[in-house]
Design a protein around this motif. Structure first.
Motif, PDB file in Angstrom:
ATOM      1  N   ASP A 429       0.852  -1.193   0.000  1.00 35.76           N
ATOM      2  CA  ASP A 429       0.000   0.000   0.000  1.00 35.76           C
ATOM      3  C   ASP A 429       0.886   1.240   0.000  1.00 35.76           C
ATOM      4  O   ASP A 429       2.112   1.158  -0.092  1.00 35.76           O
ATOM      5  CB  ASP A 429      -0.959  -0.015   1.189  1.00 35.76           C
ATOM      6  CG  ASP A 429      -0.222  -0.078   2.514  1.00 35.76           C
ATOM      7  OD1 ASP A 429       1.018   0.148   2.512  1.00 35.76           O
ATOM      8  OD2 ASP A 429      -0.870  -0.338   3.559  1.00 35.76           O
ATOM      9  N   ALA A 430       0.218   2.421   0.128  1.00 36.10           N
ATOM     10  CA  ALA A 430       0.963   3.688   0.043  1.00 36.10           C
ATOM     11  C   ALA A 430       1.959   3.831   1.192  1.00 36.10           C
ATOM     12  O   ALA A 430       2.949   4.555   1.076  1.00 36.10           O
ATOM     13  CB  ALA A 430      -0.019   4.867   0.032  1.00 36.10           C
ATOM     14  N   ARG A 436      -2.053  -8.238   2.187  1.00 40.39           N
ATOM     15  CA  ARG A 436      -2.314  -9.669   2.188  1.00 40.39           C
ATOM     16  C   ARG A 436      -3.769  -9.988   1.923  1.00 40.39           C
ATOM     17  O   ARG A 436      -4.111 -11.124   1.542  1.00 40.39           O
ATOM     18  CB  ARG A 436      -1.886 -10.270   3.535  1.00 40.39           C
ATOM     19  CG  ARG A 436      -0.375 -10.217   3.777  1.00 40.39           C
ATOM     20  CD  ARG A 436      -0.039 -10.877   5.104  1.00 40.39           C
ATOM     21  NE  ARG A 436       1.410 -10.939   5.305  1.00 40.39           N
ATOM     22  CZ  ARG A 436       2.130  -9.952   5.790  1.00 40.39           C
ATOM     23  NH1 ARG A 436       1.536  -8.811   6.133  1.00 40.39           N
ATOM     24  NH2 ARG A 436       3.441 -10.101   5.919  1.00 40.39           N
ATOM     25  N   GLU A 437      -4.676  -9.054   2.159  1.00 43.80           N
ATOM     26  CA  GLU A 437      -6.110  -9.276   1.958  1.00 43.80           C
ATOM     27  C   GLU A 437      -6.700  -8.101   1.203  1.00 43.80           C
ATOM     28  O   GLU A 437      -6.212  -6.966   1.323  1.00 43.80           O
ATOM     29  CB  GLU A 437      -6.810  -9.418   3.308  1.00 43.80           C
ATOM     30  CG  GLU A 437      -6.312 -10.613   4.124  1.00 43.80           C
ATOM     31  CD  GLU A 437      -7.013 -10.684   5.476  1.00 43.80           C
ATOM     32  OE1 GLU A 437      -7.895  -9.805   5.710  1.00 43.80           O
ATOM     33  OE2 GLU A 437      -6.690 -11.573   6.266  1.00 43.80           O
ATOM     34  N   ALA A 463     -12.597  -4.458  -5.700  1.00 44.62           N
ATOM     35  CA  ALA A 463     -12.044  -5.432  -4.782  1.00 44.62           C
ATOM     36  C   ALA A 463     -13.035  -6.553  -4.579  1.00 44.62           C
ATOM     37  O   ALA A 463     -14.254  -6.332  -4.541  1.00 44.62           O
ATOM     38  CB  ALA A 463     -11.708  -4.785  -3.430  1.00 44.62           C
ATOM     39  N   GLU A 464     -12.524  -7.768  -4.491  1.00 44.49           N
ATOM     40  CA  GLU A 464     -13.350  -8.931  -4.264  1.00 44.49           C
ATOM     41  C   GLU A 464     -12.855  -9.610  -2.981  1.00 44.49           C
ATOM     42  O   GLU A 464     -11.709 -10.021  -2.916  1.00 44.49           O
ATOM     43  CB  GLU A 464     -13.258  -9.902  -5.430  1.00 44.49           C
ATOM     44  CG  GLU A 464     -13.822  -9.344  -6.715  1.00 44.49           C
ATOM     45  CD  GLU A 464     -13.693 -10.374  -7.840  1.00 44.49           C
ATOM     46  OE1 GLU A 464     -13.186 -11.477  -7.575  1.00 44.49           O
ATOM     47  OE2 GLU A 464     -14.099 -10.049  -8.973  1.00 44.49           O
ATOM     48  N   ASN A 465     -13.678  -9.640  -1.987  1.00 42.68           N
ATOM     49  CA  ASN A 465     -13.333 -10.257  -0.720  1.00 42.68           C
ATOM     50  C   ASN A 465     -13.885 -11.672  -0.695  1.00 42.68           C
ATOM     51  O   ASN A 465     -15.095 -11.891  -0.862  1.00 42.68           O
ATOM     52  CB  ASN A 465     -13.905  -9.468   0.470  1.00 42.68           C
ATOM     53  CG  ASN A 465     -13.317  -8.056   0.533  1.00 42.68           C
ATOM     54  OD1 ASN A 465     -12.116  -7.915   0.323  1.00 42.68           O
ATOM     55  ND2 ASN A 465     -14.145  -7.070   0.806  1.00 42.68           N
ATOM     56  N   GLU A 466     -13.047 -12.634  -0.528  1.00 44.07           N
ATOM     57  CA  GLU A 466     -13.496 -14.037  -0.465  1.00 44.07           C
ATOM     58  C   GLU A 466     -13.603 -14.489   0.972  1.00 44.07           C
ATOM     59  O   GLU A 466     -12.766 -14.138   1.776  1.00 44.07           O
ATOM     60  CB  GLU A 466     -12.476 -14.910  -1.212  1.00 44.07           C
ATOM     61  CG  GLU A 466     -12.425 -14.590  -2.701  1.00 44.07           C
ATOM     62  CD  GLU A 466     -11.438 -15.522  -3.401  1.00 44.07           C
ATOM     63  OE1 GLU A 466     -10.808 -16.330  -2.710  1.00 44.07           O
ATOM     64  OE2 GLU A 466     -11.290 -15.415  -4.623  1.00 44.07           O
TER      65      GLU A 466
END
Length: 466
Positions: A429-430, A436-437, A463-466
């Motif tokens: 990230d910035a 990791r997620e 974003a796709e959260n599984e």
């Protein structure tokens, strides 16, 4: 008309006065009526105020009177008042308005019985003795043969003439350093103290810069005789303390033989007169020379007598039979020495011969042929050990190479770069944290992808959260 005047008179007579006005009027009457009176009584409740004023009570069997002696007046009083002392006081009566009490303003004070100076002398002596200023262990020895003497006295008095006369008559090796000071009257004590300090400062400077070898050896403080009033400067406490503080030993030479002052008690030595003080510090050279001559003559006579006696003893002993016995013992000792020397020479010769034989045998055993054989055997052994060493080193290097290859392969398999080489990427990230997620970022966040070769700066569009 008569009743009217009587009424006015009564009103005037009954007109009241303020307490302050009445007190002021009484004070004025007292001071006019008793402007100078002598009162005798016993001192009680004596108190010395921090301002320097004295306050006390004068009393007798039937009454008591408050008294005050201000600093400007008590500075002229020689002794210090104390409870129980019977005195005569001269002063004026006054009234202390804030309390409405009348009191005696004391301008002069004298003890009844003993004189004021004698009482002051006894008081000062007792006080300084209690402090230990007269202690015997503080007394310093006067040098037997001083070279420089400081003298503190009046330049016009008989004391300085007597001191110089005695010193010049008895010796020529003593030098006098004179510090002028008044020895009588107002301010005399101050000048004596100043003279003591001056000579001590001169002494310190002389020791520091080496201008005088040894500085001043002793100081004489004195004057001729006189009454107690004449000698009073030497009873002052300041003079006593200056004498005690002096780094140079002090001889007090005040008055005639029957006169004692505080300076006599505190000084390192008391001389009854100034002339006697001069005699103490100035040894008579003729007497010393005569004494030395007598001692020398006696010493020479004694040495000659001892030499003559010793010579007679030696001659007597030389004729004694004991010397023959000694000579015989010396001859026996010389014979024994000769025998021992012969035996020693024989033993040394034998030892040298045995050493020569051993050396010859050793030289024979170290022939060139034998040495060559030893060298060849050592060289062959050396070559064999060298080959064994080279083989061992090569084997160890080969084993180390194999171990290093296996370790490198294991590290390569565990390397993150190996994973990236297979097509994977690492997202940051910035703030540089590893992502990791998907929940760690939101739409629009900047993300940096680390590839096997290079990196990509991306922005999250979904974003796709599984």
């Amino acid at each position: 008309m008569q009743p009217l005047l009587s009424s006015l008179f009564d009103q005037t007579e009954r007109l009241p006065l303020s307490v302050s006005d009445l007190t002021r009027m009484i004070r004025g009457e007292l001071e006019r009526r008793f402007s100078s009176v002598w009162v005798e009584g016993e001192i009680s409740n004596f108190r010395a105020h921090g301002s320097g004023h004295w306050y006390f009570t004068l009393k007798d069997e039937g009454a008591q009177l408050r008294a005050a002696c201000y600093r400007s007046s008590n500075q002229r009083i020689r002794f210090r008042p104390e409870d129980g002392l019977q005195v005569r006081a001269r002063g004026r009566l006054s009234l202390y308005e804030p309390k409405g009490e009348y009191q005696l303003i004391v301008e002069a004070l004298e003890p009844v019985g003993a004189g004021a100076l004698q009482l002051a002398f006894e008081q000062t002596k007792a006080r300084l003795q209690a402090e230990g200023l007269f202690a015997a262990e503080l007394k310093r020895a006067i040098p037997m043969l001083p070279r420089r003497v400081g003298v503190i006295t009046s330049p016009s008095g008989a004391a300085i003439r007597d001191i110089l006369h005695v010193i010049s008559r008895r010796t020529r090796t003593v030098h006098v350093l004179f510090a002028s000071a008044r020895v009588q009257g107002e301010g005399a004590a101050h000048e004596i103290v100043r003279g003591i300090k001056l000579l001590n400062e001169f002494h310190a400077r002389a020791l520091k810069d080496g201008s005088l070898d040894g500085g001043i050896d002793v100081i004489i403080v004195g004057r001729g005789g006189g009454s107690i009033e004449d000698l009073w400067a030497f009873n002052e406490e300041a003079v006593a303390r200056a004498i005690r503080s002096s780094t140079i030993p002090v001889i007090s030479a005040v008055g005639h033989e029957t006169d004692f002052t505080i300076a006599d008690f505190v000084a390192d030595l008391r001389a009854p007169t100034p002339s006697a003080a001069a005699e103490i510090v100035a040894a008579h050279e003729a007497q010393l020379c005569s004494l030395l001559s007598t001692l020398t003559t006696n010493l020479v006579r004694s040495i000659r007598f001892r030499i003559a006696g010793s010579r007679a003893e030696v001659q007597e002993m030389a004729l004694s039979p004991a010397f023959d016995a000694v000579a015989a013992r010396l001859r026996d000792a010389m014979t024994a020495t000769d025998d021992a020397e012969h035996r020693l020479q024989t033993a040394i010769t034998s030892v040298v011969q045995r050493a020569q034989r051993r050396f010859g045998a050793a030289a024979h055993s170290l022939s060139p042929a034998q040495l060559r054989s030893v060298v060849l055997a050592a060289r062959a052994r050396f070559e064999s050990l060298k080959k064994e060493r080279d083989a061992g080193i090569a084997s160890r290097l080969e084993t180390a190479k194999q171990q290093l290859g296996m370790a490198a392969a294991a590290l390569d398999a565990m390397s993150p770069l190996k994973v990236l080489e297979r097509g994977y990427a690492i997202a940051h990230d910035a703030q540089g944290h590893v992502v990791r997620e998907a929940s760690m970022v939101t739409v629009g966040d900047a993300v940096r992808l680390r590839l096997w070769k290079g990196a990509l700066n991306c922005r999250v569009e979904g974003a796709e959260n599984e």
